[in-house]
Design a protein around this motif. Structure first.
Motif, PDB file in Angstrom:
ATOM      1  N   MET A 190       2.327  -2.462 -15.114  1.00 40.87           N
ATOM      2  CA  MET A 190       2.493  -1.283 -14.273  1.00 40.87           C
ATOM      3  C   MET A 190       1.264  -0.398 -14.436  1.00 40.87           C
ATOM      4  O   MET A 190       0.997   0.090 -15.521  1.00 40.87           O
ATOM      5  N   ARG A 191       0.534  -0.214 -13.384  1.00 39.01           N
ATOM      6  CA  ARG A 191      -0.689   0.551 -13.477  1.00 39.01           C
ATOM      7  C   ARG A 191      -0.538   1.880 -12.757  1.00 39.01           C
ATOM      8  O   ARG A 191      -0.054   1.934 -11.633  1.00 39.01           O
ATOM      9  N   PHE A 192      -1.004   2.929 -13.391  1.00 42.74           N
ATOM     10  CA  PHE A 192      -0.874   4.252 -12.823  1.00 42.74           C
ATOM     11  C   PHE A 192      -2.193   4.765 -12.249  1.00 42.74           C
ATOM     12  O   PHE A 192      -2.202   5.706 -11.481  1.00 42.74           O
ATOM     13  N   HIS A 193      -3.312   4.141 -12.665  1.00 39.72           N
ATOM     14  CA  HIS A 193      -4.589   4.622 -12.154  1.00 39.72           C
ATOM     15  C   HIS A 193      -4.809   4.102 -10.742  1.00 39.72           C
ATOM     16  O   HIS A 193      -4.336   3.042 -10.364  1.00 39.72           O
ATOM     17  N   GLN A 194      -5.569   4.850  -9.946  1.00 37.65           N
ATOM     18  CA  GLN A 194      -5.824   4.480  -8.575  1.00 37.65           C
ATOM     19  C   GLN A 194      -7.015   3.530  -8.508  1.00 37.65           C
ATOM     20  O   GLN A 194      -8.005   3.703  -9.208  1.00 37.65           O
ATOM     21  N   ALA A 195      -6.903   2.541  -7.642  1.00 38.15           N
ATOM     22  CA  ALA A 195      -7.978   1.571  -7.495  1.00 38.15           C
ATOM     23  C   ALA A 195      -9.149   2.184  -6.746  1.00 38.15           C
ATOM     24  O   ALA A 195      -8.971   2.967  -5.816  1.00 38.15           O
ATOM     25  N   VAL A 196     -10.368   1.813  -7.135  1.00 39.27           N
ATOM     26  CA  VAL A 196     -11.577   2.277  -6.475  1.00 39.27           C
ATOM     27  C   VAL A 196     -12.288   1.065  -5.908  1.00 39.27           C
ATOM     28  O   VAL A 196     -12.607   0.121  -6.636  1.00 39.27           O
ATOM     29  N   THR A 197     -12.557   1.067  -4.608  1.00 37.05           N
ATOM     30  CA  THR A 197     -13.192  -0.056  -3.942  1.00 37.05           C
ATOM     31  C   THR A 197     -14.624   0.294  -3.599  1.00 37.05           C
ATOM     32  O   THR A 197     -14.882   1.332  -2.977  1.00 37.05           O
ATOM     33  N   LEU A 198     -15.564  -0.563  -3.958  1.00 32.13           N
ATOM     34  CA  LEU A 198     -16.973  -0.357  -3.664  1.00 32.13           C
ATOM     35  C   LEU A 198     -17.401  -1.328  -2.568  1.00 32.13           C
ATOM     36  O   LEU A 198     -17.056  -2.505  -2.589  1.00 32.13           O
ATOM     37  N   THR A 199     -18.137  -0.805  -1.613  1.00 28.11           N
ATOM     38  CA  THR A 199     -18.671  -1.652  -0.556  1.00 28.11           C
ATOM     39  C   THR A 199     -19.936  -2.330  -1.049  1.00 28.11           C
ATOM     40  O   THR A 199     -20.570  -1.859  -2.010  1.00 28.11           O
ATOM     41  N   PRO A 200     -20.360  -3.420  -0.403  1.00 28.00           N
ATOM     42  CA  PRO A 200     -21.575  -4.104  -0.851  1.00 28.00           C
ATOM     43  C   PRO A 200     -22.785  -3.191  -0.881  1.00 28.00           C
ATOM     44  O   PRO A 200     -23.651  -3.319  -1.731  1.00 28.00           O
ATOM     45  N   GLY A 201     -22.829  -2.230   0.059  1.00 28.56           N
ATOM     46  CA  GLY A 201     -23.964  -1.327   0.086  1.00 28.56           C
ATOM     47  C   GLY A 201     -24.004  -0.383  -1.091  1.00 28.56           C
ATOM     48  O   GLY A 201     -25.054   0.172  -1.425  1.00 28.56           O
ATOM     49  N   LEU A 224       7.734 -10.288  -8.916  1.00 30.29           N
ATOM     50  CA  LEU A 224       7.130 -11.616  -8.919  1.00 30.29           C
ATOM     51  C   LEU A 224       7.510 -12.419  -7.681  1.00 30.29           C
ATOM     52  O   LEU A 224       6.768 -13.327  -7.263  1.00 30.29           O
ATOM     53  N   LEU A 225       8.646 -12.103  -7.081  1.00 36.55           N
ATOM     54  CA  LEU A 225       9.121 -12.827  -5.906  1.00 36.55           C
ATOM     55  C   LEU A 225       8.584 -12.252  -4.595  1.00 36.55           C
ATOM     56  O   LEU A 225       9.010 -12.677  -3.522  1.00 36.55           O
ATOM     57  N   GLY A 226       7.706 -11.261  -4.703  1.00 39.84           N
ATOM     58  CA  GLY A 226       7.078 -10.731  -3.490  1.00 39.84           C
ATOM     59  C   GLY A 226       7.401  -9.285  -3.181  1.00 39.84           C
ATOM     60  O   GLY A 226       6.807  -8.701  -2.269  1.00 39.84           O
ATOM     61  N   TRP A 227       8.334  -8.697  -3.920  1.00 39.09           N
ATOM     62  CA  TRP A 227       8.689  -7.302  -3.678  1.00 39.09           C
ATOM     63  C   TRP A 227       7.681  -6.407  -4.390  1.00 39.09           C
ATOM     64  O   TRP A 227       8.005  -5.735  -5.375  1.00 39.09           O
ATOM     65  N   ASN A 228       6.464  -6.385  -3.907  1.00 38.87           N
ATOM     66  CA  ASN A 228       5.414  -5.579  -4.510  1.00 38.87           C
ATOM     67  C   ASN A 228       4.458  -5.089  -3.423  1.00 38.87           C
ATOM     68  O   ASN A 228       4.549  -5.513  -2.257  1.00 38.87           O
ATOM     69  N   CYS A 229       3.543  -4.217  -3.812  1.00 37.98           N
ATOM     70  CA  CYS A 229       2.630  -3.608  -2.836  1.00 37.98           C
ATOM     71  C   CYS A 229       1.193  -4.063  -3.045  1.00 37.98           C
ATOM     72  O   CYS A 229       0.256  -3.367  -2.630  1.00 37.98           O
ATOM     73  N   ILE A 264       4.584   5.613  -7.050  1.00 39.79           N
ATOM     74  CA  ILE A 264       3.750   6.230  -8.086  1.00 39.79           C
ATOM     75  C   ILE A 264       3.422   5.242  -9.192  1.00 39.79           C
ATOM     76  O   ILE A 264       2.513   5.481  -9.991  1.00 39.79           O
ATOM     77  N   CYS A 265       4.154   4.132  -9.261  1.00 37.58           N
ATOM     78  CA  CYS A 265       3.910   3.090 -10.271  1.00 37.58           C
ATOM     79  C   CYS A 265       3.569   1.785  -9.569  1.00 37.58           C
ATOM     80  O   CYS A 265       4.461   1.054  -9.122  1.00 37.58           O
ATOM     81  N   ARG A 266       2.300   1.501  -9.446  1.00 32.83           N
ATOM     82  CA  ARG A 266       1.870   0.260  -8.835  1.00 32.83           C
ATOM     83  C   ARG A 266       2.203  -0.923  -9.754  1.00 32.83           C
ATOM     84  O   ARG A 266       2.067  -0.778 -10.968  1.00 32.83           O
ATOM     85  N   PRO A 267       2.705  -2.049  -9.242  1.00 27.85           N
ATOM     86  CA  PRO A 267       2.818  -2.469  -7.841  1.00 27.85           C
ATOM     87  C   PRO A 267       4.223  -2.329  -7.271  1.00 27.85           C
ATOM     88  O   PRO A 267       4.603  -3.102  -6.391  1.00 27.85           O
ATOM     89  N   VAL A 268       5.022  -1.410  -7.770  1.00 28.31           N
ATOM     90  CA  VAL A 268       6.362  -1.180  -7.228  1.00 28.31           C
ATOM     91  C   VAL A 268       6.224  -0.462  -5.894  1.00 28.31           C
ATOM     92  O   VAL A 268       5.483   0.530  -5.792  1.00 28.31           O
ATOM     93  N   THR A 269       6.922  -0.949  -4.876  1.00 26.60           N
ATOM     94  CA  THR A 269       6.850  -0.308  -3.568  1.00 26.60           C
ATOM     95  C   THR A 269       7.627   1.004  -3.577  1.00 26.60           C
ATOM     96  O   THR A 269       8.503   1.228  -4.413  1.00 26.60           O
ATOM     97  N   ALA A 287       7.504  11.508  -4.352  1.00 21.69           N
ATOM     98  CA  ALA A 287       6.063  11.267  -4.436  1.00 21.69           C
ATOM     99  C   ALA A 287       5.706   9.842  -4.046  1.00 21.69           C
ATOM    100  O   ALA A 287       6.563   8.957  -3.953  1.00 21.69           O
ATOM    101  N   ASP A 288       4.417   9.624  -3.817  1.00 16.49           N
ATOM    102  CA  ASP A 288       3.894   8.284  -3.571  1.00 16.49           C
ATOM    103  C   ASP A 288       2.549   8.140  -4.269  1.00 16.49           C
ATOM    104  O   ASP A 288       2.136   9.020  -5.028  1.00 16.49           O
ATOM    105  N   SER A 289       1.852   7.042  -3.994  1.00 20.69           N
ATOM    106  CA  SER A 289       0.614   6.749  -4.723  1.00 20.69           C
ATOM    107  C   SER A 289      -0.512   7.722  -4.434  1.00 20.69           C
ATOM    108  O   SER A 289      -1.521   7.738  -5.147  1.00 20.69           O
ATOM    109  N   SER A 290      -0.381   8.546  -3.385  1.00 28.35           N
ATOM    110  CA  SER A 290      -1.433   9.503  -3.056  1.00 28.35           C
ATOM    111  C   SER A 290      -1.370  10.768  -3.905  1.00 28.35           C
ATOM    112  O   SER A 290      -2.313  11.562  -3.896  1.00 28.35           O
ATOM    113  N   TYR A 291      -0.278  10.954  -4.644  1.00 27.66           N
ATOM    114  CA  TYR A 291      -0.124  12.151  -5.471  1.00 27.66           C
ATOM    115  C   TYR A 291      -1.023  12.054  -6.708  1.00 27.66           C
ATOM    116  O   TYR A 291      -1.342  10.951  -7.153  1.00 27.66           O
TER     117      TYR A 291
END
Length: 315
Positions: free
Chosen positions: A1-12, A161-166, A175-180, A255-259
């Motif tokens: 269960m990860r609480f930190h937000q993912a950061v995506t970097l573009t190739p540039g 594990l059966l697919g009920w994730n985000c 607020i708790c990834r990967p729980v929807t 709340a949601d993951s944007s909080y």
């Protein structure tokens, strides 16, 4: 269960110097994650002691001790889950590891809450059906209840594990990834219903206890003191349970993951602390378990420990 937000970097954005190979910056470890890992270690140690005492003491085989043991196993797994979550977050960093960690935590904490509910129901029935309780509530019946609780919780733990994730749709994360978000709301509402049921049962326990006190006129003074102490203990149990879980349950609904992530940590940590407090409330306060612990540690026990046999109605 990860609480930190993912950061995506573009190739540039990923530019490296021509004269030097790319290097991996060290991952900053969140102090909140360290606190959760330390809490998980404490939870594991506490509940391992409870399980060892119950396992190696043949006299502790009554139905209420089966429920206490099941609660200790659930909390032990919750502690292990917190430790694994820390390892998976900062070492493995794979989707499968994330799903395993969140599944274990969901199953363990769900089992913890449901076992507390089962203990509450057991205490209520021991007072409501005092004359027939010991013949109706056998150890076999209790084991069946415990097995049903764990089957439900294992199913809940397998859902990510059966697919009920985000993992494939970050916008649907709670607020708790990967729980929807939807799954988190369902779990939170279920918890609120369980808490409401517990409150109702404890109110009925208080009414029955006061009625017994009034019926036994000869022991009126003694029973009044005992009943007052019991009501105070019930209040502590309910307040502790609410303070630990209510903030997280309510926050999961709104709340949601944007909080801001700080709010998630601030509500998750008290919820995990419930598994630290459970052994103290349900196990270490019990004179029979205290005697076994003293005997295991020093071969004797203090004279001030009550030798009166405990029943499920004792709180």
């Amino acid at each position: 269960m990860r609480f930190h937000q993912a950061v995506t970097l573009t190739p540039g954005q990923m530019k490296y110097s021509d004269s030097a190979p790319p290097t991996c910056d060290p991952v900053a470890v969140s102090p909140w994650d360290i606190a959760l890992c330390v809490t998980g270690t404490l939870i594991s140690c506490e509940n391992a002691i409870v399980i060892a005492i119950l396992f190696y003491t043949p006299t502790l085989r009554a139905p209420m001790y089966v429920l206490i043991g099941s609660l200790a196993v659930a909390d032990l797994l919750a502690g292990v889950g917190l430790i694994l979550n820390f390892v998976f977050t900062y070492v493995l960093k794979t989707e499968l590891a994330t799903l395993i960690a969140v599944g274990l935590l969901i199953a363990a904490f769900s089992a913890s809450v449901l076992n507390i509910l089962a203990i509450t129901v057991d205490r209520y029935l021991s007072l409501y059906n005092a004359l027939t309780y010991h013949t109706e509530r056998t150890v076999t019946f209790t084991y069946v209840v415990v097995i049903l609780i764990w089957l439900v919780c294992i199913v809940l733990g397998l859902l990510p594990l059966l697919g009920w994730n985000c993992l494939r749709d970050e916008s649907s994360c709670s607020i708790c990834r990967p729980v929807t978000k939807n799954n988190a709301v369902v779990l939170a509402v279920t918890f609120l219903l369980i808490f409401a049921l517990m409150m109702q049962l404890y109110l009925q326990i208080c009414k029955i206890a006061f009625r017994h006190a009034q019926q036994i006129a000869v022991q009126h003074h003694f029973m009044a003191i005992s009943t007052t102490k019991g009501v105070s203990t019930l209040s502590v149990i309910l307040c502790t349970f609410a303070l630990c879980w209510m903030p997280f349950a309510m926050y999961s609904i709104v709340a949601d993951s944007s909080y801001p992530i700080i709010y998630t940590y601030a509500t998750v940590l008290p919820a995990t602390c419930s598994s630290v407090i459970n052994p103290i409330i349900y196990a270490f306060r019990n004179p029979d378990i205290q005697k076994s612990l003293w005997l295991a540690c020093c071969g004797c026990f203090p004279s001030n420990i009550s030798l009166r046999p405990r029943t499920s109605s004792d709180v």
